[in-house]
Scaffold this motif. Structure first.
Motif: not given
Length: 161
Positions: A8-10, A17-23, A50-60, A65-66
């Motif tokens: 799933l992460l791959a 559109f994933p954010n960089p990882p959380a430490a 550390d969160g991700a937008a699925l299918f379309m980038p934020w804000p659309d 995922i917060l």
């Protein structure tokens, strides 16, 4: 990390559109702030992104995922008050669906996996309408990624917990 979460992460990396990882320190600070521990699926996800937008980038996006810094009690996000009359204290926002609608994780069973609930603001916090839509974050993410950007639980294919 489970084979399912690796897959799933791959997919999140390749098509979304994933954010960089959380430490690790950010995870520890989050757990100290909320008073419960991330389960294995959530820990793997947040160490990966550390969160991700699925299918379309934020804000659309329909599925945002917060980031950990924005996860809070559902009753605060939806009702605006942290009082028992405004919903259970153990339901936390995880996915912003826009317009004050959320997917909530129910952390009342400490340790996880945490069931995911439909947090539609029009019926929140009525438990008959705040139904379990996935038994875990991994199951939710798998169904969301397969949904083609639709709210899969509204089509009758929900997972009752």
């Amino acid at each position: 990390m489970s084979t399912l979460m690796k897959r799933l992460l791959a997919e999140v990396d390749q098509r979304h559109f994933p954010n960089p990882p959380a430490a690790a320190e950010e995870l520890a600070a989050f757990e100290a702030r909320v008073g419960w521990r991330l389960d294995d699926d959530l820990r793997a996800f947040y160490l990966h992104c550390d969160g991700a937008a699925l299918f379309m980038p934020w804000p659309d996006t329909n599925f945002w995922i917060l980031p950990l810094a924005q996860v809070r009690r559902g009753r605060v996000a939806i009702q605006g008050r942290d009082e028992d009359a405004n919903g259970p204290p153990d339901w936390y926002t995880l996915v912003d669906l826009q317009d004050t609608d959320f997917v909530l994780m129910d952390v009342s069973q400490r340790g996880g996996p945490y069931p995911m609930r439909d947090g539609y603001h029009g019926t929140f916090p009525d438990p008959t309408h705040t139904k379990v839509i996935a038994k875990s974050f991994g199951e939710f993410l798998e169904k969301a990624l397969a949904s083609g950007d639709d709210y899969f639980w509204l089509s009758g294919s929900t997972s009752e917990g």
